[in-house]
Write a protein that holds these residues in place. Structure first.
Motif, mmCIF file in Angstrom:
data_model
loop_
_atom_site.group_PDB
_atom_site.id
_atom_site.type_symbol
_atom_site.label_atom_id
_atom_site.label_comp_id
_atom_site.label_asym_id
_atom_site.label_seq_id
_atom_site.Cartn_x
_atom_site.Cartn_y
_atom_site.Cartn_z
ATOM 1 N N ASP A 65 0.844 -1.199 0.000
ATOM 2 C CA ASP A 65 0.000 0.000 0.000
ATOM 3 C C ASP A 65 0.878 1.248 0.000
ATOM 4 O O ASP A 65 0.490 2.282 -0.516
ATOM 5 N N LEU A 66 2.041 1.124 0.604
ATOM 6 C CA LEU A 66 3.025 2.205 0.615
ATOM 7 C C LEU A 66 4.363 1.586 0.248
ATOM 8 O O LEU A 66 4.847 0.670 0.917
ATOM 9 N N TRP A 67 4.971 2.102 -0.835
ATOM 10 C CA TRP A 67 6.219 1.545 -1.382
ATOM 11 C C TRP A 67 7.251 2.658 -1.344
ATOM 12 O O TRP A 67 7.083 3.683 -2.008
ATOM 13 N N VAL A 68 8.299 2.456 -0.552
ATOM 14 C CA VAL A 68 9.230 3.531 -0.227
ATOM 15 C C VAL A 68 10.659 3.149 -0.589
ATOM 16 O O VAL A 68 11.084 2.010 -0.373
ATOM 17 N N THR A 69 11.402 4.138 -1.094
ATOM 18 C CA THR A 69 12.843 4.005 -1.263
ATOM 19 C C THR A 69 13.512 5.095 -0.436
ATOM 20 O O THR A 69 12.888 6.095 -0.097
ATOM 21 N N GLN A 70 14.755 4.893 -0.114
ATOM 22 C CA GLN A 70 15.489 5.846 0.712
ATOM 23 C C GLN A 70 16.403 6.756 -0.106
ATOM 24 O O GLN A 70 17.274 7.428 0.446
#
Length: 156
Positions: A134-139
């Protein structure tokens, strides 16, 4: 007399493989402050080392050890059904991806935070996790823009 009601806190299954994935998850612990959290990792003793409790050990699987996949599915499914999290969050790798896939099948909300080590491209697990998150994050901000991922800063 004032009546108090029991408030159910959001339940979070926070899962990561041992090593850098686990360290990044530990940095995020303050985000779960008001939640009922169950930590899961692949190395016995790691949760005690980081004072992360309650915690469970799950099978360590990788693309080189897919023979363990059925046991990992059973183990992670058992934890999902017993703990009944509202949200499953992972910083990687394959055990975290498996947890997101299983959680999504149960209608749970899911969050994937790709490892800080993946500066040039999203990890293989991260690429697969996209369709179950639902939430796809990269740094990495450049990678977020290129991959249409969310970026909120680096964990470490």
């Amino acid at each position: 007399m004032k009546r108090t009601e029991n408030v159910r806190h959001t339940r979070v299954l926070a899962i990561a493989s041992a090593g850098g994935h686990w360290q990044q998850l530990m940095v995020l612990r303050s985000a779960f402050e008001d939640c009922d959290v169950l930590f899961a990792t692949t190395l016995a003793g790691l949760s005690e080392e980081f004072d992360a409790a309650p915690a469970v050990v799950i099978p360590d699987i990788s693309r080189d050890s897919l023979i363990k996949l059925p046991w990992a599915v059973v183990s992670i499914s058992y934890r999902l059904l017993k703990f009944r999290p509202d949200i499953v969050i992972s910083t990687g790798a394959l055990p975290g991806l498996l947890a997101l896939v299983l959680a999504k099948g149960l209608g749970k909300r899911t969050v994937w935070i790709d490892s800080l080590a993946n500066a040039e491209t999203i990890s293989m697990s991260g690429k697969l996790a996209r369709r179950f998150s639902d939430l796809w994050v990269t740094q990495w901000p450049d990678l977020a823009q290129r991959e249409d991922a969310k970026y909120f800063g680096a964990v470490l």
